[in-house]
Every structure is written in C-alpha cells, then in structure tokens.
Design a protein around this motif. Sequence first.
Motif, PDB file in Angstrom:
ATOM      1  N   SER A 126       0.844  -1.183   0.000  1.00 56.61           N
ATOM      2  CA  SER A 126       0.000   0.000   0.000  1.00 56.61           C
ATOM      3  C   SER A 126       0.879   1.231   0.000  1.00 56.61           C
ATOM      4  O   SER A 126       1.948   1.246   0.589  1.00 56.61           O
ATOM      5  CB  SER A 126      -0.900   0.022   1.233  1.00 56.61           C
ATOM      6  OG  SER A 126      -1.599   1.241   1.303  1.00 56.61           O
ATOM      7  N   GLN A 343      -5.767  -0.322 -13.335  1.00 57.99           N
ATOM      8  CA  GLN A 343      -5.330  -0.317 -11.940  1.00 57.99           C
ATOM      9  C   GLN A 343      -5.146   1.109 -11.434  1.00 57.99           C
ATOM     10  O   GLN A 343      -5.562   1.455 -10.317  1.00 57.99           O
ATOM     11  CB  GLN A 343      -4.022  -1.096 -11.788  1.00 57.99           C
ATOM     12  CG  GLN A 343      -3.525  -1.185 -10.342  1.00 57.99           C
ATOM     13  CD  GLN A 343      -2.165  -1.838 -10.251  1.00 57.99           C
ATOM     14  OE1 GLN A 343      -1.408  -1.832 -11.212  1.00 57.99           O
ATOM     15  NE2 GLN A 343      -1.841  -2.389  -9.100  1.00 57.99           N
ATOM     16  N   LYS A 344      -4.538   1.928 -12.263  1.00 63.90           N
ATOM     17  CA  LYS A 344      -4.315   3.332 -11.898  1.00 63.90           C
ATOM     18  C   LYS A 344      -5.648   4.049 -11.700  1.00 63.90           C
ATOM     19  O   LYS A 344      -5.824   4.824 -10.753  1.00 63.90           O
ATOM     20  CB  LYS A 344      -3.495   4.024 -12.979  1.00 63.90           C
ATOM     21  CG  LYS A 344      -3.070   5.447 -12.631  1.00 63.90           C
ATOM     22  CD  LYS A 344      -2.150   6.014 -13.698  1.00 63.90           C
ATOM     23  CE  LYS A 344      -1.677   7.420 -13.325  1.00 63.90           C
ATOM     24  NZ  LYS A 344      -0.752   7.990 -14.333  1.00 63.90           N
ATOM     25  N   ARG A 347      -7.185   2.986  -8.387  1.00 66.36           N
ATOM     26  CA  ARG A 347      -6.521   3.610  -7.247  1.00 66.36           C
ATOM     27  C   ARG A 347      -6.923   5.072  -7.099  1.00 66.36           C
ATOM     28  O   ARG A 347      -7.066   5.583  -5.983  1.00 66.36           O
ATOM     29  CB  ARG A 347      -5.006   3.462  -7.382  1.00 66.36           C
ATOM     30  CG  ARG A 347      -4.532   2.039  -7.161  1.00 66.36           C
ATOM     31  CD  ARG A 347      -3.028   1.901  -7.217  1.00 66.36           C
ATOM     32  NE  ARG A 347      -2.626   0.570  -6.805  1.00 66.36           N
ATOM     33  CZ  ARG A 347      -1.362   0.152  -6.761  1.00 66.36           C
ATOM     34  NH1 ARG A 347      -0.379   0.977  -7.113  1.00 66.36           N
ATOM     35  NH2 ARG A 347      -1.077  -1.070  -6.374  1.00 66.36           N
ATOM     36  N   TYR A 351      -9.362   2.954  -4.356  1.00 69.97           N
ATOM     37  CA  TYR A 351      -8.944   1.583  -4.083  1.00 69.97           C
ATOM     38  C   TYR A 351      -7.408   1.522  -4.115  1.00 69.97           C
ATOM     39  O   TYR A 351      -6.802   1.036  -5.066  1.00 69.97           O
ATOM     40  CB  TYR A 351      -9.546   0.614  -5.099  1.00 69.97           C
ATOM     41  CG  TYR A 351     -11.040   0.469  -4.980  1.00 69.97           C
ATOM     42  CD1 TYR A 351     -11.602  -0.333  -3.997  1.00 69.97           C
ATOM     43  CD2 TYR A 351     -11.896   1.162  -5.837  1.00 69.97           C
ATOM     44  CE1 TYR A 351     -12.982  -0.468  -3.875  1.00 69.97           C
ATOM     45  CE2 TYR A 351     -13.274   1.047  -5.728  1.00 69.97           C
ATOM     46  CZ  TYR A 351     -13.813   0.234  -4.748  1.00 69.97           C
ATOM     47  OH  TYR A 351     -15.178   0.112  -4.616  1.00 69.97           O
ATOM     48  N   THR A 352      -6.782   2.032  -3.056  1.00 74.68           N
ATOM     49  CA  THR A 352      -5.323   2.191  -3.041  1.00 74.68           C
ATOM     50  C   THR A 352      -4.571   0.871  -3.042  1.00 74.68           C
ATOM     51  O   THR A 352      -3.386   0.836  -3.358  1.00 74.68           O
ATOM     52  CB  THR A 352      -4.895   3.013  -1.819  1.00 74.68           C
ATOM     53  OG1 THR A 352      -5.377   2.389  -0.620  1.00 74.68           O
ATOM     54  CG2 THR A 352      -5.450   4.433  -1.906  1.00 74.68           C
ATOM     55  N   ASP A 353      -5.236  -0.222  -2.673  1.00 72.92           N
ATOM     56  CA  ASP A 353      -4.576  -1.529  -2.649  1.00 72.92           C
ATOM     57  C   ASP A 353      -4.911  -2.366  -3.885  1.00 72.92           C
ATOM     58  O   ASP A 353      -4.584  -3.556  -3.928  1.00 72.92           O
ATOM     59  CB  ASP A 353      -4.976  -2.312  -1.394  1.00 72.92           C
ATOM     60  CG  ASP A 353      -4.435  -1.680  -0.127  1.00 72.92           C
ATOM     61  OD1 ASP A 353      -3.281  -1.238  -0.151  1.00 72.92           O
ATOM     62  OD2 ASP A 353      -5.155  -1.640   0.889  1.00 72.92           O
ATOM     63  N   ASN A 374       0.979   6.416  -8.658  1.00 73.00           N
ATOM     64  CA  ASN A 374      -0.284   7.136  -8.497  1.00 73.00           C
ATOM     65  C   ASN A 374      -0.156   8.590  -8.933  1.00 73.00           C
ATOM     66  O   ASN A 374      -0.883   9.455  -8.477  1.00 73.00           O
ATOM     67  CB  ASN A 374      -0.733   7.089  -7.022  1.00 73.00           C
ATOM     68  CG  ASN A 374      -1.188   5.707  -6.641  1.00 73.00           C
ATOM     69  OD1 ASN A 374      -1.772   4.997  -7.447  1.00 73.00           O
ATOM     70  ND2 ASN A 374      -0.940   5.310  -5.397  1.00 73.00           N
TER      71      ASN A 374
END
Length: 375
Positions: A126, A343-344, A347, A351-353, A374
């Motif tokens: 994380s 994914q980016k 996040r 959804y940082t994980d 990020n």
Amino acid sequence: MKFNYKNPLFSIILMLVLCNSVFSQKNHTFTIILDAGHGGKDPGNSYHGYKEKEIALKTTLKVGKYLEKDKDFKIIYTRTSDVFIELANRPKVANKANANLFVSIHCNSVKNFGPSGTETFVMGLSRADMNLEVAKNENSVILLEDNYKEKYQGFDPKKPESLIGLTMMQEENLNSSINLATKIQDNFTNNLKRNSRGVKQQPLWVLDAAYMPSVLIELGFLSNKEEGAFLNSDAGQEKMAKQIAEAIINYKNEYFGDAQNVSNTNQKEEVKDNKEEDKVSSKPKTNSNELIYKVQLSASSKKLKLTPSNFKGLKNISSTYTNKLYKYMYGETNDIEEARKLQKEARKKGYTDAFVVVVKDGKCERVSDVVVNNN
C-alpha cells in the motif's frame, strides 16, 4: 529486503513449505502462534500512562486462555513475560512449529489524540501515507537489534522503498488472512460496538516472514485517552480477547472443523448465484485463447450487488467466490498495459490496494510484478 523468486533453491524451499502447510491441515491439532507485540527494551506506544507492551501481553494471554478451552488447539506464545523478542524470531517460532495461524497483537497511536478504532492488517502493498506510517512504527523495532543491517539485508524500516519492496512469500495465504481479519473486525464492531478502521494490507515484516495465514491486530489508539483507558482495563482486555478468540475458533471450524462439509455446500450455492449475477454485469472483451487481466479491488465476506454505486462509480465489475470470500474485480483485458491503466484508475477512485490479476483456468492469480505509480 528482496526475495529472489527465480532462484531454484527458493522455489524448492517454498514448495516444501506449501506441502507442509497442506498436510498440516489434515492434522486434528490446530496450532496457533499468539504474538504479543513489543516487550522488554521495546515498549511500543506509550500515552497517558498506557503502555502498549503491557496491554498487548495481557490481552494476548487472555486470548490464549479462551482458546485453551478447546482441546483441539495447541497454543504457542512468542512471549509470556516482559522480554524483548527480535522481530525476525517471532515468525520463526511459527514456521518451526508448522503452525496453522500467526496472530500478532498490538496497540496503535498517532500524535493527534482524536483518532480511535480497531484495524487488522494482512500482508500486502500500500502507498497510503497513514498506512506507511503504521508500517514504519511496527517495523522500527528492527533498529533495536544487534547487527540489524546484516540480518535484514539492508532493509530500512524508515524508507518507503524498503516497505514497498516487501512481498508475500505465499500469495495464496492472503485470502485466508483476509478472511480471519474480517471475522475479527466484524466481532469488534458487531459485538462490542468498537469503531472499525477496517481490514488493510500492509508491508509488515513480521507477517511477510510467516509461512501461514497471519494477521496483525491493532486493538485501538492509546493516544486516544478514552480508548486507551478501555484497553488498559482488565474488563476491556477480556472483551477484546474474547472477540479475537471467537473469530479464531470460527475460522478454525470453517477451514478445519466439522463445518467444512456444510461450508462447501453453501459455497457451491453462493458460487452458482454469483455466476448468474456476473453474466448480467460483465461484458467480455477478450479472446478466450489469450491471457485475461483484471484488477482486484477488494475481498470481503459480504456479497455486494455488482452495480457502479457499490464500487465508487466503476463499471464492468465481476466477482468470484472462494474460501468464503468474494473477490471484486474491475475491467477485463488481454493487454497488460491496459490493465495497468485500469489499476491506476481504480486507485484514483480510492482503491489504493488494487492490484492486477491474471485469470488462468477459472482462477485468479496476482501479477506481483505490476507496479503502478499514483502520479
């Protein structure tokens, strides 16, 4: 610290560990390592006269007393008194015993006296600032050990790059760890009405080195005077210990007990129901002959409708159901670069994980080498 996963020797060792883990599940005795955080010259957090090392030990021993009532449990403590235990030796105790679970108990703190609540960590990556601060605090005990630079191969608990460099040796244990962590948090919230800060993934050394499902529990904030007083009291410790013990017993019964057959039946029904929902909510974009990439957003024991409103506006959500856990995933593509973009995006939505998985034979495996900034 970086593990060389391509080293043949590492692969052989990992295979042996996994085999031992599978065979141990057939053993009637359920071995659990209870790890009271800190101790001796390492006091942990200390606020308003409340000492983490003392609260962690007393609560851990109370958890053990509850579990000892079940003859199927074998309890091993990393410490039963106020002694200093090197961080590296805590998971070693679990690995040597070929334990089924590793549970480490701690107390939280921050400079601001306002925050309160429980949270339970599992191994993972994380980049959230608050989470990195927790990791720094729990890993900092390394600096108190002799020859720590050589022992931990250059790992520096103060550097974010070292924390992010930690990865799980046994990725498949993550789901089981999340399952137990969810049970613990649910008990705290539903039975004790404690404020829950949730289940979080974190690069914590003590979890990384354990070869079995493992969790680290933060009972609450000693920096919060009211919560610290509760955790420092015998009654508070009894209540917290009981909820932890009951979650562990529930976990044991689910995975190793007589309830296994019932769980399997219920799981099949849930899977069937969930697949029907997936058909409606998912739009395939891929060629069946190619690898399929998705982005896993979260895992939970709670079933959610696969609608954008439940996933911060994200569309094309799918889910799978294994080991009593729902895994919620976003998007679907054959292109790894497109998966990185998804994914980016996840996040940025909070959804940082979130991480990329590849679908193989109907199963999802984490793509551990995918790293997305990020920025």
